[in-house]
Design a protein around this motif. Structure first.
Motif, mmCIF file in Angstrom:
data_model
loop_
_atom_site.group_PDB
_atom_site.id
_atom_site.type_symbol
_atom_site.label_atom_id
_atom_site.label_comp_id
_atom_site.label_asym_id
_atom_site.label_seq_id
_atom_site.Cartn_x
_atom_site.Cartn_y
_atom_site.Cartn_z
ATOM 1 N N MET A 1 -5.182 -7.450 -2.133
ATOM 2 C CA MET A 1 -4.166 -6.518 -1.659
ATOM 3 C C MET A 1 -4.875 -5.350 -0.975
ATOM 4 O O MET A 1 -5.717 -4.707 -1.582
ATOM 5 C CB MET A 1 -3.338 -6.041 -2.847
ATOM 6 C CG MET A 1 -2.244 -5.084 -2.529
ATOM 7 S SD MET A 1 -0.946 -5.648 -1.448
ATOM 8 C CE MET A 1 -0.289 -7.014 -2.332
ATOM 9 N N ARG A 2 -4.506 -5.092 0.252
ATOM 10 C CA ARG A 2 -5.130 -4.016 1.028
ATOM 11 C C ARG A 2 -4.662 -2.647 0.520
ATOM 12 O O ARG A 2 -3.469 -2.421 0.308
ATOM 13 C CB ARG A 2 -4.752 -4.173 2.497
ATOM 14 C CG ARG A 2 -5.408 -3.153 3.407
ATOM 15 C CD ARG A 2 -4.985 -3.328 4.849
ATOM 16 N NE ARG A 2 -5.261 -4.649 5.359
ATOM 17 C CZ ARG A 2 -6.396 -5.002 5.968
ATOM 18 N NH1 ARG A 2 -7.346 -4.110 6.110
ATOM 19 N NH2 ARG A 2 -6.559 -6.223 6.425
ATOM 20 N N CYS A 3 -5.615 -1.733 0.358
ATOM 21 C CA CYS A 3 -5.316 -0.372 -0.113
ATOM 22 C C CYS A 3 -4.540 0.381 0.975
ATOM 23 O O CYS A 3 -4.965 0.426 2.130
ATOM 24 C CB CYS A 3 -6.610 0.362 -0.440
ATOM 25 S SG CYS A 3 -6.364 2.106 -0.871
ATOM 26 N N GLU A 9 -10.052 -4.062 1.266
ATOM 27 C CA GLU A 9 -9.413 -5.354 1.011
ATOM 28 C C GLU A 9 -9.168 -5.667 -0.466
ATOM 29 O O GLU A 9 -8.278 -6.427 -0.792
ATOM 30 C CB GLU A 9 -10.262 -6.479 1.609
ATOM 31 C CG GLU A 9 -10.320 -6.462 3.119
ATOM 32 C CD GLU A 9 -9.054 -6.981 3.766
ATOM 33 O OE1 GLU A 9 -8.325 -7.767 3.137
ATOM 34 O OE2 GLU A 9 -8.797 -6.585 4.905
ATOM 35 N N ASP A 10 -9.957 -5.124 -1.363
ATOM 36 C CA ASP A 10 -9.879 -5.518 -2.772
ATOM 37 C C ASP A 10 -9.327 -4.412 -3.657
ATOM 38 O O ASP A 10 -9.642 -3.233 -3.492
ATOM 39 C CB ASP A 10 -11.270 -5.914 -3.289
ATOM 40 C CG ASP A 10 -11.822 -7.136 -2.571
ATOM 41 O OD1 ASP A 10 -11.029 -8.083 -2.357
ATOM 42 O OD2 ASP A 10 -13.012 -7.141 -2.222
ATOM 43 N N SER A 11 -8.504 -4.840 -4.609
ATOM 44 C CA SER A 11 -7.981 -3.910 -5.610
ATOM 45 C C SER A 11 -7.922 -4.653 -6.935
ATOM 46 O O SER A 11 -7.867 -5.884 -6.986
ATOM 47 C CB SER A 11 -6.601 -3.395 -5.225
ATOM 48 O OG SER A 11 -5.678 -4.452 -5.160
ATOM 49 N N GLN A 12 -7.913 -3.881 -7.998
ATOM 50 C CA GLN A 12 -7.872 -4.461 -9.336
ATOM 51 C C GLN A 12 -6.524 -4.136 -9.971
ATOM 52 O O GLN A 12 -6.044 -3.000 -9.893
ATOM 53 C CB GLN A 12 -9.002 -3.861 -10.169
ATOM 54 C CG GLN A 12 -9.135 -4.462 -11.539
ATOM 55 C CD GLN A 12 -10.328 -3.880 -12.291
ATOM 56 O OE1 GLN A 12 -10.809 -2.795 -11.968
ATOM 57 N NE2 GLN A 12 -10.791 -4.595 -13.284
ATOM 58 N N VAL A 13 -5.895 -5.138 -10.594
ATOM 59 C CA VAL A 13 -4.620 -4.933 -11.266
ATOM 60 C C VAL A 13 -4.894 -4.254 -12.603
ATOM 61 O O VAL A 13 -5.663 -4.744 -13.426
ATOM 62 C CB VAL A 13 -3.878 -6.270 -11.481
ATOM 63 C CG1 VAL A 13 -2.608 -6.051 -12.300
ATOM 64 C CG2 VAL A 13 -3.543 -6.909 -10.149
#
Length: 153
Positions: A1-3, A9-13
């Protein structure tokens, strides 16, 4: 998911839970680039829907556009946001399960009017004024008179 802040490009749930109406999953995320936190919503989409507008113009069904339209009609009315969400989710579910990929905008408008009629007569009249393209005060009077007759009967 793009910030949405830095475009990474990367995010942490960090947290996942269903929404109040159970129609979506709400996820709190943290960007691995800038550490900003943001929320995303996941919804089930049964099929790709397209709306047939006037003059056979087609556009993808946009749930957020439908939600905005209903919310504008219901603005400053005693209607809980959860009830508006349920109305929109119900309409979307009906459209997805009808088996058609292309839906006339007129059918969606009629479904919204039917749903608003049961929620709030003012929101119903507001939506109808745009949907039916009222041009004069007389148009409002006639429509509101019909709404009052139906409410009494």
């Amino acid at each position: 998911m793009r910030c949405p802040f830095c475009g990474h490009e990367d995010s942490q749930v960090k947290d996942s839970r269903p929404t109040d109406d159970g129609a979506a999953i709400r996820r709190r995320r943290q960007c691995e680039g800038c550490a900003a936190r943001f929320t995303t919503f996941e919804r089930i989409q049964l099929r790709e829907l397209h709306v047939i507008k006037s003059e056979d113009k087609r556009e993808p069904f946009d749930r957020e556009k439908l939600l905005r339209s209903v919310s504008i009609a219901a603005r400053k009315r005693p209607i809980d946001a959860v009830r508006i969400e349920k109305l929109v989710s119900g309409i979307q579910r009906q459209l997805e399960t009808q088996g058609e990929n292309e839906i006339p905008s007129k059918r969606i408008g009629e479904m919204v009017m039917e749903g608003l009629k049961g929620l709030d007569s003012v929101a119903y009249i507001r939506f109808a004024s745009v949907y039916k393209d009222f041009r004069e005060a007389r148009d409002f009077e006639e429509f509101a008179g019909n709404v009052n007759e139906v409410a009494k009967g």
